[in-house]
Design a protein around this motif. Structure first.
Motif, PDB file in Angstrom:
ATOM      1  N   LEU A  84     -31.216 -24.483  -9.898  1.00 57.37           N
ATOM      2  CA  LEU A  84     -31.737 -24.607  -8.544  1.00 57.37           C
ATOM      3  C   LEU A  84     -33.189 -25.072  -8.470  1.00 57.37           C
ATOM      4  O   LEU A  84     -33.698 -25.287  -7.372  1.00 57.37           O
ATOM      5  CB  LEU A  84     -31.593 -23.263  -7.801  1.00 57.37           C
ATOM      6  CG  LEU A  84     -30.161 -22.834  -7.496  1.00 57.37           C
ATOM      7  CD1 LEU A  84     -30.141 -21.526  -6.722  1.00 57.37           C
ATOM      8  CD2 LEU A  84     -29.415 -23.909  -6.724  1.00 57.37           C
ATOM      9  N   ILE A 107     -25.943 -31.973  -7.688  1.00 57.30           N
ATOM     10  CA  ILE A 107     -27.143 -31.880  -8.534  1.00 57.30           C
ATOM     11  C   ILE A 107     -26.969 -32.745  -9.774  1.00 57.30           C
ATOM     12  O   ILE A 107     -27.878 -33.492 -10.172  1.00 57.30           O
ATOM     13  CB  ILE A 107     -27.407 -30.417  -8.934  1.00 57.30           C
ATOM     14  CG1 ILE A 107     -27.752 -29.583  -7.690  1.00 57.30           C
ATOM     15  CG2 ILE A 107     -28.549 -30.334  -9.950  1.00 57.30           C
ATOM     16  CD1 ILE A 107     -27.832 -28.095  -7.964  1.00 57.30           C
ATOM     17  N   ILE A 157     -28.678 -28.467  -4.145  1.00 56.96           N
ATOM     18  CA  ILE A 157     -29.489 -27.258  -4.240  1.00 56.96           C
ATOM     19  C   ILE A 157     -29.539 -26.542  -2.899  1.00 56.96           C
ATOM     20  O   ILE A 157     -29.481 -25.308  -2.829  1.00 56.96           O
ATOM     21  CB  ILE A 157     -30.916 -27.605  -4.725  1.00 56.96           C
ATOM     22  CG1 ILE A 157     -30.872 -28.196  -6.138  1.00 56.96           C
ATOM     23  CG2 ILE A 157     -31.816 -26.378  -4.698  1.00 56.96           C
ATOM     24  CD1 ILE A 157     -32.213 -28.711  -6.630  1.00 56.96           C
TER      25      ILE A 157
END
Length: 457
Positions: free
Chosen positions: A51, A114, A141
């Motif tokens: 993240l 991502i 994210i």
């Protein structure tokens, strides 16, 4: 004696009814539920590790990326403002997507986004393409950010503090690893910043795997009874009349398509608790993204070598590894989280003051203090889980607090870039960073009061 068991059986079946719903929602699901919970735990950790590397790896190489793509200081400031902008825009879609597809499926898609963004970003030949690839990664994210507290609340309603601490600790670890290792890995790969950024796609690929078997799993959607056991918060909410009934109603609603429980709640924009939490989230996010985007440059301009500046950022981020596990557990045992908010804010004030007066001389001390201050993030996530008694409320509050919060945080990194370019130094930008700690402590103390958004209905 043969009649006694028959008399006791209905009572025995009636009393423990909620427990099977929490731990094994399917008829043959004892083993399945345990297997699922284990997979969710692994998925949470791997997702949390991914993240922040897309952001902190860029912060460590911001000077090289700016030179390679011919960016000015203002454009670089815009680049550091892209994360909160994307989090605000895309994060607001997370609740609707989770209702339609299930939270696990949305997180799986987030991890895939991502991965795609990190693979495409090194191939960008200009600033626009680089921003677009970054936005793709940040979109993944964003939805995962919003759904992390939701998944914890749904799959682990009796372990909110410990599970929030676990993935917050993994998030801090991923953040610090990207900050510390990006420059050395770039050097080892021949000094090409494109390879140094692209290598983090490997970690993203690993994060997709545990969520694939959970894409069609609706266990978490059906299990939303946090009002019955909430690891500290439960002792507070369990005493309120009707909380269990409300939780069960929300649980049934979330497993379907009609959002009846949502209409039963007062609109969040009229909730003082929701606004206080959103402002607290936004101010702590402002400090975090300014730190991740600009702190290595502050140290480099003070004469610290690039590799050491990356390690200093890593020290700041790694402070969240132990504290992100401790703070949520401590917060769930307190009726008012204000004292924690003030303690973290005070560390930030001292850290920014030191960064202003002696950036190189006390660099390691300031990095540690700012790292402690940045642990307001896991505290904010924990308070999101504590400020609602139902799973539906947590979904809505998480989306509201994070989306509004990230909107609040957008101007911060950009303003720092503009002030740095036009003032010719870091005095004014650092003074701004320190000044933001004061309102953060005020709204955080308001958000930490012992109440829920349902209380304001």
């Amino acid at each position: 004696m043969s009649d006694e068991p028959k008399t006791l059986d209905p009572a025995a079946v009636t009393r423990p009814a909620p427990a099977p719903e929490r731990s094994a929602p399917t008829p043959d699901g004892g083993r399945t539920a345990r297997w699922t919970l284990g997979l969710v735990s692994v998925g949470l950790v791997l997702a949390a590790l991914n993240l922040r590397p897309a952001i902190t790896s860029l912060g460590a190489l911001l000077e090289e990326v700016s030179a390679g793509l011919h960016m000015s200081g203002t454009v670089a400031g815009i680049l550091t403002s892209v994360p909160p902008l994307c989090f605000a825009i895309f994060g607001i879609t997370a609740p609707r997507l989770a209702r339609r597809f299930g939270p696990a499926a949305v997180v799986c898609a987030g991890m895939a986004a991502i991965l795609a963004g990190l693979l495409l970003r090194p191939l960008a030949s200009g600033t626009a393409a680089f921003l677009a690839a970054s936005a793709l990664a940040l979109m993944g994210i964003a939805v995962s950010n919003v759904l992390m507290p939701v998944i914890v609340k749904r799959y682990f309603p009796d372990r909110i503090g410990s599970m929030t601490g676990l993935y917050s600790m993994a998030l801090a670890l991923g953040t610090s690893l990207a900050a510390a290792l990006t420059v050395p890995m770039t050097d080892a790969l021949g000094g090409d910043w494109r390879l140094g950024l692209g290598v983090w796609a490997v970690l993203a690929a690993l994060a997709v795997l545990p969520w694939l078997p959970l894409v069609k799993d609706r266990t978490g959607t059906a299990r939303t009874e946090p009002g019955t056991a909430e690891s500290g918060a439960g002792s507070r909410t369990g005493s309120r009349a009707g909380s269990r009934t409300e939780s069960r109603t929300a649980s049934r609603t979330e497993s379907g398509t009609a959002p009846a429980a949502e209409t039963a709640l007062r609109p969040l924009y009229r909730s003082r608790t929701a606004w206080a939490l959103a402002c607290f989230f936004g101010l702590q996010a402002t400090g975090a993204y300014i730190t991740m985007g600009w702190m290595p440059q502050i140290f480099r301009d003070a004469g610290v070598p690039a590799s050491t500046a990356g390690v200093l950022l890593a020290v700041t981020m790694v402070m969240g590894v132990p504290l992100a596990f401790v703070i949520p557990r401590l917060a769930t045992r307190m009726r008012h989280q204000g004292p924690i908010v003030v303690a973290l804010g005070t560390c930030g004030l001292v850290g920014y003051t030191g960064l202003l007066l002696a950036p190189a001389g006390g660099a390691w001390v300031w990095a540690v203090l700012l790292g402690i201050s940045n642990c307001s993030f896991p505290l904010a996530l924990t308070m999101i889980g504590m400020r609602s008694r139902t799973g539906t409320g947590v979904v809505r509050l998480s989306a509201f607090a994070q989306c509004v919060g990230y909107l609040i945080s957008i101007p911060g990194p950009l303003l720092v870039g503009v002030l740095y370019q036009h003032s010719g130094g870091w005095g004014v930008p650092i003074a701004l960073m320190g000044g933001l700690m004061v309102p953060q402590m005020i709204v955080g103390s308001l958000a930490g009061r012992d109440r829920t958004i349902e209380d304001e209905s």
